[in-house]
Design a protein around this motif. Sequence first.
Motif, short mmCIF file in Angstrom:
data_model
loop_
_atom_site.label_atom_id
_atom_site.label_comp_id
_atom_site.label_asym_id
_atom_site.label_seq_id
_atom_site.Cartn_x
_atom_site.Cartn_y
_atom_site.Cartn_z
N THR A 46 3.97 -16.58 -20.71
CA THR A 46 3.15 -17.74 -21.09
C THR A 46 2.10 -17.34 -22.12
O THR A 46 1.87 -18.07 -23.10
CB THR A 46 2.46 -18.33 -19.84
N ARG A 49 3.93 -16.85 -25.47
CA ARG A 49 4.28 -18.13 -26.09
C ARG A 49 3.06 -18.72 -26.81
O ARG A 49 3.15 -19.19 -27.94
CB ARG A 49 4.75 -19.13 -25.04
N LYS A 50 1.95 -18.68 -26.12
CA LYS A 50 0.73 -19.26 -26.67
C LYS A 50 0.30 -18.53 -27.94
O LYS A 50 -0.05 -19.16 -28.95
CB LYS A 50 -0.39 -19.21 -25.63
N GLU A 59 2.96 -25.55 -31.16
CA GLU A 59 2.57 -25.81 -29.78
C GLU A 59 3.32 -24.86 -28.84
O GLU A 59 4.51 -24.58 -29.03
CB GLU A 59 2.87 -27.27 -29.42
N GLU A 60 2.60 -24.40 -27.85
CA GLU A 60 3.14 -23.43 -26.91
C GLU A 60 4.47 -23.87 -26.29
O GLU A 60 5.40 -23.06 -26.13
CB GLU A 60 2.10 -23.19 -25.81
N LYS A 61 4.57 -25.15 -25.96
CA LYS A 61 5.79 -25.66 -25.31
C LYS A 61 7.02 -25.58 -26.21
O LYS A 61 8.15 -25.72 -25.73
CB LYS A 61 5.58 -27.11 -24.88
N TYR A 64 10.81 -20.84 -27.72
CA TYR A 64 11.93 -20.43 -26.87
C TYR A 64 12.38 -19.05 -27.33
O TYR A 64 12.74 -18.86 -28.50
CB TYR A 64 13.09 -21.42 -26.96
N TYR A 211 11.22 -21.96 -32.62
CA TYR A 211 10.20 -22.96 -32.34
C TYR A 211 10.81 -24.32 -32.63
O TYR A 211 11.38 -24.54 -33.71
CB TYR A 211 8.96 -22.77 -33.21
N PRO A 214 7.86 -29.96 -29.80
CA PRO A 214 8.14 -30.60 -28.50
C PRO A 214 8.50 -32.09 -28.61
O PRO A 214 9.12 -32.63 -27.68
CB PRO A 214 6.83 -30.41 -27.73
N GLU A 228 14.56 -20.31 -20.14
CA GLU A 228 13.95 -20.88 -21.34
C GLU A 228 14.09 -22.40 -21.40
O GLU A 228 14.48 -22.96 -22.43
CB GLU A 228 14.52 -20.23 -22.60
N SER A 229 13.80 -23.02 -20.27
CA SER A 229 13.87 -24.49 -20.14
C SER A 229 15.24 -25.05 -20.52
O SER A 229 15.36 -26.18 -20.96
CB SER A 229 12.78 -25.14 -21.02
#
Length: 378
Positions: A46, A49-50, A59-61, A64, A211, A214, A228-229
């Motif tokens: 986390t 990513r940030k 954005e962090e979200k 991947y 990236y 989102p 990775e979601s």
Amino acid sequence: MIYLDYAATTPMSEEALAVYVESARTYFGNASSLHDVGTAANELLTICRKQLAQLIRGEEKGIYFTSGGTEANVLAIRSLAYAHRHKGKHIITSSVEHASVHAVCAQLEQEGFTVTYVPVDRFGQVDIEALEQALTDETILVSVQHANSEIGTIQPLQQIGELLKEKQIVFHSDCVQTFGKIPIDVKQLHLDSISIASHKIYGPKGVGAVYVNPSVRWHMWLPNTTHESGFRPGTVNVPGIASFTTAALEAEKKRETVQQNITELRRYFVEQIVKKQLPITVFEHPTDQLPNIVGCLVHGFEGQYVMLHCNRHGIAISTGSACQIGKQAPSKTMIAIGKEEDEAKQFIRLSFGMHTTKSEVEAVVSALEQLQKERMSR
């Protein structure tokens, strides 16, 4: 050995190596596991990513992690193409993209998509007018690299991004060669997606990232993927990612100083080539040039012969993108900018890095000068 092939890969920095070892020792857990060891690994991810998101003003979200630049390009383009295929099946890219982009586009063509490869000018820069004319109501995705890996031409991403934003077309860019070397602001450039890699910036091999904004839809490549979601299958390489992030932060901290030094070394190399009247053409965009990549034509010699000559003198250079080496084919970039096949085979690439010195540049100039003298004496 004098190493002048930094565009292919870089040695790991001491900082990145130290973080890799410590992370492998301390954060060895599977980041998807729910116990405390796994949670600690996930917390480190986390943070990474940030930090990476901040470097690209994203954005962090949207971060991947992948196994490198090639997988990043493939996953980004495939996932975006399939997510938006309900709007159309037309993709646009350039004639000078990395082999991974051309490969996935060729595969998508076999799966029913249509791909247009827009031309470039004599400097290797995308023809904006041709790109605009290629747009149709079916166009859903455009992928244009940030800088060419063979001659270092920087593409006008902001201009392209503004055009595509107006038409609501998804915009992806392969930023593997530019990340850590020139600023990347995904919002300013209107980029929906980018690909980056660790081993180009003194981090470990086998690590990269995509990236995706989102707010932009993407399609899961492999059904039921959980890591990775759902973007990429496979256990996440936590120590590699921590090391990658360290290298990225270090590259950003040193960027201006390193690039200034490399720019001076490039200028010196070109000056020496001219001074010694060597029959070598150096490709250089007048304003949009990545200084560390020096693409050349050594007239009268095939690039592979020049590379082997330099190797005998303890100098490592290349004949183009490392992903194309060994295929005995002329440089695709040279062909794209209008060179004939025989001339395109005379291509070599020098690429400088943070450890390159003036004496190393002098050594490669001397080796190239000796090559010409041997030719004259025949």
